[in-house]
Design a protein around this motif. Structure first.
Motif, mmCIF file in Angstrom:
data_model
loop_
_atom_site.group_PDB
_atom_site.id
_atom_site.type_symbol
_atom_site.label_atom_id
_atom_site.label_comp_id
_atom_site.label_asym_id
_atom_site.label_seq_id
_atom_site.Cartn_x
_atom_site.Cartn_y
_atom_site.Cartn_z
ATOM 1 N N ALA A 87 -39.844 -0.001 23.697
ATOM 2 C CA ALA A 87 -39.817 0.426 25.221
ATOM 3 C C ALA A 87 -41.318 0.459 25.958
ATOM 4 C CB ALA A 87 -39.287 1.418 25.648
ATOM 5 N N HIS A 88 -42.178 1.132 25.394
ATOM 6 C CA HIS A 88 -43.472 0.859 26.186
ATOM 7 C C HIS A 88 -44.204 -0.638 25.428
ATOM 8 C CE1 HIS A 88 -43.386 5.459 25.725
ATOM 9 N NE2 HIS A 88 -43.333 4.967 27.125
ATOM 10 N N LEU A 118 -39.868 8.582 30.037
ATOM 11 C CA LEU A 118 -38.549 7.515 29.764
ATOM 12 C C LEU A 118 -37.469 8.433 29.380
ATOM 13 C CD1 LEU A 118 -38.017 7.437 26.593
ATOM 14 C CD2 LEU A 118 -39.963 5.832 26.991
ATOM 15 N N GLY A 161 -32.157 8.378 33.322
ATOM 16 C CA GLY A 161 -33.991 8.062 33.983
ATOM 17 C C GLY A 161 -33.642 8.099 35.586
ATOM 18 N N ASN A 166 -45.223 6.511 31.652
ATOM 19 C CA ASN A 166 -44.206 6.098 30.231
ATOM 20 C C ASN A 166 -43.547 7.189 30.362
ATOM 21 O OD1 ASN A 166 -46.100 8.190 29.930
ATOM 22 N ND2 ASN A 166 -46.403 7.510 27.999
ATOM 23 N N VAL A 171 -32.746 2.763 26.305
ATOM 24 C CA VAL A 171 -33.616 3.161 27.109
ATOM 25 C C VAL A 171 -34.321 2.832 29.227
ATOM 26 C CG1 VAL A 171 -36.049 2.993 27.111
ATOM 27 C CG2 VAL A 171 -34.878 3.615 24.917
ATOM 28 N N SER A 172 -34.408 4.546 29.370
ATOM 29 C CA SER A 172 -34.756 3.473 30.828
ATOM 30 C C SER A 172 -36.224 4.284 30.491
ATOM 31 C CB SER A 172 -33.679 4.340 31.233
ATOM 32 O OG SER A 172 -34.128 4.431 33.100
ATOM 33 N N VAL A 173 -37.467 2.937 31.423
ATOM 34 C CA VAL A 173 -38.509 3.556 31.713
ATOM 35 C C VAL A 173 -38.696 4.019 33.339
ATOM 36 C CG1 VAL A 173 -40.839 3.366 31.750
ATOM 37 C CG2 VAL A 173 -39.658 2.362 29.685
ATOM 38 N N ARG A 174 -39.264 4.974 33.452
ATOM 39 C CA ARG A 174 -39.066 5.330 35.125
ATOM 40 C C ARG A 174 -40.255 4.749 35.521
ATOM 41 N NH1 ARG A 174 -40.250 10.324 37.515
ATOM 42 N NH2 ARG A 174 -41.761 9.999 39.280
#
Ligand SMILES: Nc1ncnc2c1ncn2[C@@H]1O[C@H](COP(=O)(O)OP(=O)(O)OP(=O)(O)O)[C@@H](O)[C@H]1O
Ligand SMILES: [Mg+2]
Length: 347
Positions: free
Chosen positions: A97-98, A14, A332, A12, A25-28
């Motif tokens: 984003a989550h 980011l 990211g 989670n 936004v970039s999430v792992r």
């Protein structure tokens, strides 16, 4: 701090490019999950204010709100201009984003991009807003560094690379080598100033008042850094309010006159790049001579800006792929890949 723990971050975590115009936004492990305008609409009824919309929905209201609703852009010149609103916006984007606040197993580590020109006070404000919005850890990364990583430049090697990131608020020029900025300069010339120049040019020449959103549309559709050399210029019908008669009206603008309105700002961007090249160490300059200049950010998409910059410097100029999301993708990657260890600072 153990570096292994530093990089064993859960999914989670980011990276956020909190831009003047857009937040990305970039999430792992997932890549870009959100890309929305940095706009918040606030409604005030009987003295009580509440947030009406954030992001894309709020942008639709820009310039069209009744007296009870204000649209606010909490970021200006790449830094936080309105701390409370910025915090709300960051929180909203993190949750979105989550996929909603309830699905967060723990407070995430958040990498957040900052312009090199941000002062210590401004850095602290961004860090604080990100913690308040729910971050467990906050890592700051220079925007130019993130842009370079996103564009695939060899920032961990002893090779000089130049990145020019043109956003809504600022143009950042940087030379990177060995995980650090060998040179950086930021000028407060960006897309917002271009939109303003278009609006004021049209007001002067055509006595027509146009809104921010219309000015932006003109720039994207027929804006260019230099007028086309032949007569192939495009034109566009635009609507606004006639200043002489006070009524709605429509006129036609052409590519050549818009290029004229933008000329001064384009000149300032070229100046910033030339002055960066002048101050670059000879060994790094040699690398840049071989590899050219990479442009990122929405402003790099202005038609023929690459050509103008290339003519002025005598160097190849490349617009990065997915120029608008390059910074967030780079941040990211910096968060995920231990190869980039050392490009971020934790407060
Ligand atoms: N094709 C295009 N031609 C010209 N401009 C464009 C194009 N597409 C997007 N833009 C402009 O790019 C700008 C947004 O760029 P970007 O998202 O890189 O800014 P930002 O990161 O929010 O700003 P900053 O980095 O200064 O904080 C907008 O003003 C938009 O009009
Ligand atoms: Mg940006």
């Amino acid at each position: 701090m153990g570096l292994s723990r530093f990089f064993s971050l859960a999914s989670n975590d980011l990276a956020i490019d909190l831009g003047t115009v857009n937040t990305v936004v970039s999430v792992r492990g997932k890549g870009i999950v959100l890309n929305e305008p940095s706009v918040v609409a606030i409604e005030t009824i009987d003295g009580v204010s509440r947030t009406r919309a954030i992001g894309a929905e709020a942008k639709l209201m820009l310039g069209k709100t009744p007296d009870t609703i204000r649209t606010i852009r909490p970021m200006r010149d790449g830094v936080i201009a309105d701390i409370d609103i910025a915090e709300q916006m960051i929180k909203h984007f993190i949750d979105k984003a989550h996929g909603g606040p309830s699905r967060m197993p723990r407070r995430p580590a958040i990498a957040i991009c900052i312009p090199a020109s941000a002062t210590m006070v401004e850095r602290r404000a961004i860090k604080q807003a990100t913690f308040s919005a729910g971050a467990g850890r906050v890592l700051l990364i220079e925007e130019s560094m993130a842009a370079a990583i996103g564009a695939g430049l060899p920032v961990t090697e002893p090779i000089g690379a130049m990145v020019v990131d043109i956003g809504g608020g600022t143009t950042e020029v940087a030379v990177l080598s060995l995980r650090g900025l060998a040179y950086s300069n930021s000028v407060r010339v960006g897309d917002d100033r271009m939109d303003e120049a278009i609006a004021s040019g049209i007001r002067r020449r055509h006595n027509l008042m146009i809104g921010e959103a219309t000015a932006e549309r003109i720039k994207v559709e027929i804006g260019s850094a230099i007028a086309p050399s032949d007569s192939s210029g495009r034109s566009l019908r635009v609507k606004g309010r006639d200043l002489l008669h006070g009524v709605p009206a429509e006129i036609t603008v052409n590519e050549e006159e818009i290029a004229g309105f933008l000329a001064d700002l384009v000149g300032q961007i070229v100046e910033a790049v030339l002055s960066a090249l002048e101050k670059t160490e000879p060994e790094l300059a040699a690398d840049i001579f071989d590899r050219g200049i990479v442009m990122t950010g929405g402003g790099s998409l202005l038609a023929r800006l690459d050509q103008v910059l290339s003519d002025a410097t005598g160097l190849p100029v490349i617009v990065a792929e997915d120029a608008l999301t390059c910074v967030a993708r780079g941040a990211g990657l910096a968060l995920e890949d231990p190869a980039y260890r050392g490009v971020m600072t934790e407060f």
